[in-house]
Motif scaffolding. Structure first.
Motif, mmCIF file in Angstrom:
data_model
loop_
_atom_site.group_PDB
_atom_site.id
_atom_site.type_symbol
_atom_site.label_atom_id
_atom_site.label_comp_id
_atom_site.label_asym_id
_atom_site.label_seq_id
_atom_site.Cartn_x
_atom_site.Cartn_y
_atom_site.Cartn_z
ATOM 1 N N ALA A 1 0.812 -1.227 0.000
ATOM 2 C CA ALA A 1 0.000 0.000 0.000
ATOM 3 C C ALA A 1 0.839 1.269 0.000
ATOM 4 O O ALA A 1 0.296 2.367 0.056
ATOM 5 C CB ALA A 1 -0.975 0.029 1.180
ATOM 6 N N VAL A 2 2.171 1.136 -0.059
ATOM 7 C CA VAL A 2 3.049 2.300 -0.118
ATOM 8 C C VAL A 2 3.908 2.164 -1.364
ATOM 9 O O VAL A 2 4.760 1.270 -1.452
ATOM 10 C CB VAL A 2 3.955 2.394 1.135
ATOM 11 C CG1 VAL A 2 4.820 3.643 1.056
ATOM 12 C CG2 VAL A 2 3.111 2.399 2.405
ATOM 13 N N GLU A 3 3.692 3.038 -2.333
ATOM 14 C CA GLU A 3 4.413 2.907 -3.604
ATOM 15 C C GLU A 3 5.916 2.998 -3.391
ATOM 16 O O GLU A 3 6.681 2.172 -3.876
ATOM 17 C CB GLU A 3 3.958 3.986 -4.578
ATOM 18 C CG GLU A 3 4.650 3.903 -5.940
ATOM 19 C CD GLU A 3 4.169 4.969 -6.905
ATOM 20 O OE1 GLU A 3 4.682 5.016 -8.034
ATOM 21 O OE2 GLU A 3 3.288 5.757 -6.525
ATOM 22 N N LYS A 4 6.345 4.013 -2.655
ATOM 23 C CA LYS A 4 7.738 4.109 -2.253
ATOM 24 C C LYS A 4 7.814 5.053 -1.065
ATOM 25 O O LYS A 4 7.021 5.990 -0.939
ATOM 26 C CB LYS A 4 8.638 4.592 -3.391
ATOM 27 C CG LYS A 4 8.356 5.998 -3.888
ATOM 28 C CD LYS A 4 9.351 6.373 -4.984
ATOM 29 C CE LYS A 4 9.108 7.794 -5.483
ATOM 30 N NZ LYS A 4 10.096 8.183 -6.524
ATOM 31 N N VAL A 5 8.758 4.796 -0.167
ATOM 32 C CA VAL A 5 8.873 5.603 1.044
ATOM 33 C C VAL A 5 10.305 5.530 1.546
ATOM 34 O O VAL A 5 10.980 4.494 1.424
ATOM 35 C CB VAL A 5 7.883 5.106 2.128
ATOM 36 C CG1 VAL A 5 8.205 3.676 2.542
ATOM 37 C CG2 VAL A 5 7.867 6.035 3.338
ATOM 38 N N ASP A 6 10.797 6.632 2.078
ATOM 39 C CA ASP A 6 12.107 6.647 2.726
ATOM 40 C C ASP A 6 12.082 5.694 3.920
ATOM 41 O O ASP A 6 11.104 5.646 4.681
ATOM 42 C CB ASP A 6 12.424 8.070 3.183
ATOM 43 C CG ASP A 6 13.688 8.152 4.010
ATOM 44 O OD1 ASP A 6 14.773 8.167 3.424
ATOM 45 O OD2 ASP A 6 13.577 8.169 5.256
ATOM 46 N N GLY A 7 13.159 4.916 4.092
ATOM 47 C CA GLY A 7 13.189 3.922 5.163
ATOM 48 C C GLY A 7 13.001 4.533 6.539
ATOM 49 O O GLY A 7 12.263 3.999 7.380
ATOM 50 N N THR A 8 13.648 5.666 6.794
ATOM 51 C CA THR A 8 13.505 6.317 8.092
ATOM 52 C C THR A 8 12.092 6.811 8.300
ATOM 53 O O THR A 8 11.519 6.683 9.393
ATOM 54 C CB THR A 8 14.491 7.495 8.203
ATOM 55 O OG1 THR A 8 15.825 6.999 8.107
ATOM 56 C CG2 THR A 8 14.341 8.212 9.531
ATOM 57 N N GLN A 9 11.482 7.366 7.252
ATOM 58 C CA GLN A 9 10.114 7.853 7.371
ATOM 59 C C GLN A 9 9.159 6.712 7.725
ATOM 60 O O GLN A 9 8.267 6.858 8.571
ATOM 61 C CB GLN A 9 9.675 8.517 6.072
ATOM 62 C CG GLN A 9 8.246 9.053 6.116
ATOM 63 C CD GLN A 9 7.804 9.616 4.777
ATOM 64 O OE1 GLN A 9 8.605 9.838 3.879
ATOM 65 N NE2 GLN A 9 6.509 9.849 4.648
ATOM 66 N N LEU A 10 9.336 5.553 7.098
ATOM 67 C CA LEU A 10 8.477 4.414 7.380
ATOM 68 C C LEU A 10 8.603 3.988 8.842
ATOM 69 O O LEU A 10 7.614 3.715 9.525
ATOM 70 C CB LEU A 10 8.828 3.244 6.455
ATOM 71 C CG LEU A 10 8.033 1.950 6.645
ATOM 72 C CD1 LEU A 10 6.556 2.176 6.384
ATOM 73 C CD2 LEU A 10 8.578 0.850 5.734
ATOM 74 N N MET A 11 9.840 3.948 9.342
ATOM 75 C CA MET A 11 10.043 3.548 10.729
ATOM 76 C C MET A 11 9.522 4.596 11.707
ATOM 77 O O MET A 11 9.020 4.269 12.789
ATOM 78 C CB MET A 11 11.534 3.279 10.982
ATOM 79 C CG MET A 11 12.048 2.024 10.285
ATOM 80 S SD MET A 11 11.192 0.504 10.809
ATOM 81 C CE MET A 11 10.024 0.298 9.461
ATOM 82 N N ASN A 12 9.628 5.878 11.325
ATOM 83 C CA ASN A 12 9.054 6.919 12.184
ATOM 84 C C ASN A 12 7.550 6.744 12.318
ATOM 85 O O ASN A 12 6.974 6.921 13.399
ATOM 86 C CB ASN A 12 9.367 8.301 11.611
ATOM 87 C CG ASN A 12 10.795 8.731 11.904
ATOM 88 O OD1 ASN A 12 11.435 8.198 12.798
ATOM 89 N ND2 ASN A 12 11.296 9.684 11.149
ATOM 90 N N GLN A 13 6.885 6.405 11.202
ATOM 91 C CA GLN A 13 5.440 6.201 11.236
ATOM 92 C C GLN A 13 5.087 5.022 12.143
ATOM 93 O O GLN A 13 4.115 5.071 12.907
ATOM 94 C CB GLN A 13 4.906 5.982 9.816
ATOM 95 C CG GLN A 13 4.977 7.229 8.955
ATOM 96 C CD GLN A 13 4.671 6.986 7.493
ATOM 97 O OE1 GLN A 13 4.948 7.822 6.653
ATOM 98 N NE2 GLN A 13 4.131 5.821 7.163
ATOM 99 N N MET A 14 5.893 3.946 12.068
ATOM 100 C CA MET A 14 5.662 2.808 12.963
ATOM 101 C C MET A 14 5.860 3.235 14.419
ATOM 102 O O MET A 14 5.084 2.861 15.305
ATOM 103 C CB MET A 14 6.620 1.666 12.627
ATOM 104 C CG MET A 14 6.239 0.844 11.420
ATOM 105 S SD MET A 14 7.228 -0.683 11.378
ATOM 106 C CE MET A 14 6.619 -1.424 9.857
ATOM 107 N N GLN A 15 6.915 4.005 14.658
ATOM 108 C CA GLN A 15 7.207 4.447 16.018
ATOM 109 C C GLN A 15 6.062 5.285 16.574
ATOM 110 O O GLN A 15 5.672 5.144 17.742
ATOM 111 C CB GLN A 15 8.503 5.257 16.040
ATOM 112 C CG GLN A 15 8.933 5.688 17.434
ATOM 113 C CD GLN A 15 10.135 6.597 17.412
ATOM 114 O OE1 GLN A 15 10.684 6.880 16.354
ATOM 115 N NE2 GLN A 15 10.545 7.066 18.571
#
Length: 552
Positions: free
Chosen positions: A55-69
């Motif tokens: 569901a995410v076409e592309k995302v910066d790795g840090t941004q993805l982990m921030n969203q999880m956090q």
């Protein structure tokens, strides 16, 4: 003395597996603590762009982990920074001991410590780490702008990072040990279809050589035995070689504690259970056929669900209420990853430096401050100096304990921010450049250590730090580096406890003469006096030991 807190669940590791486990445990109202010894987000924060998360076409790795956090924090789960060095998990109550000396107790444990980049092992790999050899494209890629870059590996990471590195290097060559990429064709196509990327199959690195920098690489065709030597292009000082050949599990403290396979990965069943009751494992640290973000997240969810069932059964047996009271929704944490993903460079800059969301995140930290701090900006006539004053002006408006003063600077690294204590004395916490991006974390921790309770460390470590002689520590950083803030914060924690120590963050983007003088091609780059540069992430223990060695 108060009784030690007993958690329902402790999760060791805050990568995608640990954060996913925390999310499911928090939703189940388990009293949960996540402990992370390095960077929240794990190895994903070294990934330039994630293309294959659903569901995410592309995302910066840090941004993805921030969203999880953020999701984890929303369910009342706390993330604490410590390195677990001892596991006592044989009884019903599990006791974990951190590098800080603090102990933690829980009814159940999920180990999600992940895996670290694996070295190839060719001669020169260790010698030239930080001077041409690198393992993190987002940390070091920009340092190789306009240079030839090699990528060693043939899997997901090699293909994707080769594509990413092509935006910096004048050309990227992928060295694949086999006769094809081992990742799916669409992933491999990112390298194969990029006009700035070429691929050499059946090719291995025999050795690398150089003087101050990496200047040559001997390559061998493992089919024909033919050797070729690449020499640095005329006019260039060096070239880059990024290593992506898999990982090794972070299980060094688990030998004899739980069952591991011959490679050191944790053996689990389908529910993530280990051979020890109440101990589970998830993510890249376990035996599994595929190590990806999505499989790590799934592992975390599975292990947390199994841990919930285990804790519920244990409480029923002991007549303890099953559900804890739902924790008050906390303010989102500023953890080990940056909350300023769009502000990783300082020029050009427009608008506010600090958003209302950042202010909200910092408020719980600043509410614990009890002392005043003066932010002294040593200025020069550069645009960067004006930007630093602009940033600090916004920052000091966040709390009544802060004030700003500017002086005409005459030092080597200008502009520079210095933190002065309530008496106006220099604390030794310095920032050459603008501490935004990931370095906002180190600035906040620096303020907390000077004007607040400070980060908790073991009393014996405090004594060692206070016994150190005067020393000047400089930490070369990039604002896109996810590992740099921890090193800066550790060095500045030393400075906050010992008036003879200065610890200066230096944004290498603005001080190329230091890069050239110290032959720096990787960050973090820690310089203790005039000793050789120490490259890579370092713990407080390792940094204190390095200073002690410097004195001997």
């Amino acid at each position: 003395m108060s009784e030690q807190h007993l958690y329902d669940l402790i999760i060791v590791g805050a990568g995608p597996a640990g954060l996913s486990a925390g999310l499911y445990a928090g939703r189940a109202t388990l009293d949960t603590l996540i402990i992370e010894g390095d960077t929240v987000g794990g190895q994903v924060t070294t990934t330039s762009v994630v293309y294959n998360y659903p569901a995410v076409e592309k995302v910066d790795g840090t941004q993805l982990m921030n969203q999880m956090q953020h999701q984890v924090a929303d369910f009342g789960v706390t993330i604490k920074h410590d390195q677990i060095t001892n596991y006592d998990v044989s009884g019903e109550i599990k006791t974990l001991t951190g590098q800080s000396g603090q102990t933690y107790q829980a009814r159940s444990v999920i180990i999600a410590t992940g895996a670290n980049p694996r070295k190839v092992g060719f001669p020169g790999e260790d010698e030239f780490r930080g001077r041409g050899i690198a393992y993190c494209s987002t940390c070091d890629g920009e340092l190789f702008t306009g240079l030839q870059i090699f990528v060693v590996g043939g899997g997901y990471a090699a293909a994707e990072e080769a594509d990413y590195l092509s935006r910096f290097g004048k050309h990227v060559t992928v060295l694949v040990r086999g006769d094809h990429f081992t990742c799916p064709p669409l992933t491999a196509a990112r390298a194969l279809n990029n006009p700035k990327v070429s691929v050499e199959y059946n090719t291995e690195v025999k050795r690398v050589d150089g003087d101050d920098y990496l200047t040559s690489a001997t390559l061998v065709n493992n089919k024909t035995g033919k050797e070729t030597v690449y020499h640095v292009d005329e006019g260039d000082n060096t070239f880059g070689m990024f290593i992506y050949v898999g990982t090794q599990p972070a299980t060094q403290h688990l030998n004899g504690v739980i069952d591991l396979d011959q490679a050191g990965y944790i053996k689990t069943d389908d529910e993530g259970a280990t051979n020890v009751p109440g101990v589970y494992a998830a993510g890249d640290v376990i035996v599994k056929p595929l190590r990806q973000i999505i499989t790590a997240a799934a592992d975390g969810a599975t292990a947390a669900t199994a841990a919930e069932a285990y804790v519920t059964a244990q409480k029923q047996k002991q007549g303890i209420p099953i559900r804890a009271a739902v924790a008050k929704k906390p303010t989102k944490t500023v953890g080990q990853t940056s909350q300023l993903d769009q502000q990783e460079t300082v020029a050009p800059h427009q608008g506010n430096w600090l958003t209302p969301d950042i202010d909200q995140q910092l408020r719980p930290i600043f509410d614990r401050l009890t002392k005043d701090i003066t932010f002294q900006v040593n200025t020069n006539d550069s645009d960067l100096s004006q930007q630093l004053v602009s940033f600090v002006t916004e920052f000091v408006d966040l709390d009544d304990h802060f004030s700003l003063t500017t002086v005409k600077g005459d030092g080597q690294y200008l502009p520079m921010l210095k933190l002065l204590d309530a008496a106006g004395h220099d604390t030794g916490l310095h920032y050459a450049g603008i501490p935004t991006g990931h370095e906002l974390n180190s600035l906040v921790l620096g303020v907390y250590n000077i004007a607040g309770p400070g980060q908790t460390i073991a009393p014996e470590m405090v004594d060692r730090i206070k016994q150190l002689g005067p020393v000047d520590i400089r930490i070369g950083v990039s604002l896109t580096c996810h590992f740099c803030p921890d090193v800066v914060a550790a060095c500045q924690r030393m400075a906050s406890l010992n008036p003879g120590i200065t610890a200066t963050m230096i944004d290498l983007q603005h001080f190329p003469e230091l890069r050239k003088d110290k032959k720096i091609m990787s960050v973090p780059a820690t310089m203790i006096g005039d000793d050789p540069v120490i490259f890579g992430s370092q713990s407080l223990e390792e940094l204190v030991a390095a200073v002690e060695q410097h004195e001997n």
